[in-house]
Scaffold this active site. Structure first.
Site, mmCIF file in Angstrom:
data_model
loop_
_atom_site.group_PDB
_atom_site.id
_atom_site.type_symbol
_atom_site.label_atom_id
_atom_site.label_comp_id
_atom_site.label_asym_id
_atom_site.label_seq_id
_atom_site.Cartn_x
_atom_site.Cartn_y
_atom_site.Cartn_z
ATOM 1 N N ALA A 157 0.830 -1.209 0.000
ATOM 2 C CA ALA A 157 0.000 0.000 0.000
ATOM 3 C C ALA A 157 0.863 1.258 0.000
ATOM 4 O O ALA A 157 0.588 2.217 -0.728
ATOM 5 C CB ALA A 157 -0.938 -0.008 1.201
ATOM 6 N N TYR A 158 1.919 1.250 0.813
ATOM 7 C CA TYR A 158 2.843 2.387 0.842
ATOM 8 C C TYR A 158 3.427 2.624 -0.544
ATOM 9 O O TYR A 158 3.414 3.751 -1.068
ATOM 10 C CB TYR A 158 3.957 2.124 1.856
ATOM 11 N N ALA A 159 3.947 1.568 -1.158
ATOM 12 C CA ALA A 159 4.578 1.698 -2.467
ATOM 13 C C ALA A 159 3.586 2.154 -3.527
ATOM 14 O O ALA A 159 3.938 2.926 -4.425
ATOM 15 C CB ALA A 159 5.222 0.373 -2.872
#
Length: 274
Positions: A157-159
């Site tokens: 999700a961060y990426a």
């Protein structure tokens, strides 16, 4: 780049009371800028303002949630009311969810990372672009791991938000060609900040739970270097170049890091990835 590269320029930095944002704010202040800070907690904002003022850095700031349109517009208006203009805007505020498979992360947490990392960046761009199109300026977005769209297991999700920030940056840079505005992104790499303090890791990753420590040692970018290397980007002539992604982890650092990681795996000091 001279010691006063940002002399009297007004630089707004979101999420700037600690970590990378604070390092950028410190470097800008040292380069002669007037700094505008924000964070979600009032004590953090108050402490940062006191510290900058004690160092004779012109400063103002406020509490702001970057996922709220009105907060970012108020941050812009605060800077304009204090200084009359804004020269640079850095969309730095961001959060992480640690190292966990996507299905272990609560929906509220997933919404939060999108709200801060992506929506906050989009809203920040929206808030400042009309001013920059009229008066000129430099807009810098903070991207990160996964910005090329490559696989980043356990930080999916961060990426995804960082890949979206890179795409956003290139798109709005193209939209704003021909005006005195530079719109770039920065990829700071692994930086030893409180991002890595008490980091959450899935029980499913117990065998490799400490690998991030080795990666940080191999590829880590010093916090002060991030600030120092951001100043020339902000000091560029608006509109001369635009749509660039500045990656701080390329070149010799990457080569040394890869060699160190190979040695760590070969010697058994670092666990094999799952």
């Amino acid at each position: 780049m001279g010691a006063n590269a940002l002399q009297d320029k007004v630089v707004v930095i979101t999420g700037s009371t600690r970590g990378i944002g604070r390092a950028i704010a410190d470097a800008c202040g040292a380069a002669g800028a007037r700094v505008v800070v924000c964070a979600r907690r009032e004590p953090d904002v108050d402490a940062a303002i006191r510290e900058f003022a004690a160092a004779d850095v012109p400063v103002c700031g406020m509490v702001a949630d970057v996922s709220v349109t009105e907060d970012l517009e108020s941050l812009r208006d605060l800077a304009l009311s204090w200084y009359g203009h804004i020269d640079c805007w850095v969309n730095n505020a961001g959060i992480s969810l640690g190292y966990r498979p996507l299905d272990e992360i609560e929906p509220e947490a997933l919404r939060s990372i999108v709200d801060v990392n992506l929506t906050g960046t989009i809203l920040g761009c929206r808030a400042i672009l009309p001013h920059f199109r009229e008066h000129g300026g430099v807009l810098l977005n903070m991207s990160g791991r996964g910005y090329r769209g490559d696989a980043t297991p356990y930080t999916a999700a961060y990426a995804a938000t960082k890949a979206a920030v890179a795409s956003l940056t290139l798109s709005i840079a193209r939209e704003n060609r021909g005006v005195p505005v530079s719109i770039d992104a920065l990829v700071p790499g692994m930086v030893d900040t409180d991002f890595y303090v008490d980091i959450e890791s899935s029980p499913r990753l117990a065998a490799t739970a400490d690998n991030w420590r080795y990666a940080l040692d191999a590829f880590g970018v010093p916090l002060e270097e991030v600030g120092a290397r951001t100043v020339p980007v902000l000091a560029q002539t608006p509109g001369a170049k635009t749509g660039r992604i500045h990656n701080l982890i390329g070149g010799p650092r990457t080569a040394r890091g890869v060699a160190k990681m190979i040695w760590l795996r070969a010697t058994g000091k670092m666990s094999a990835e799952e």
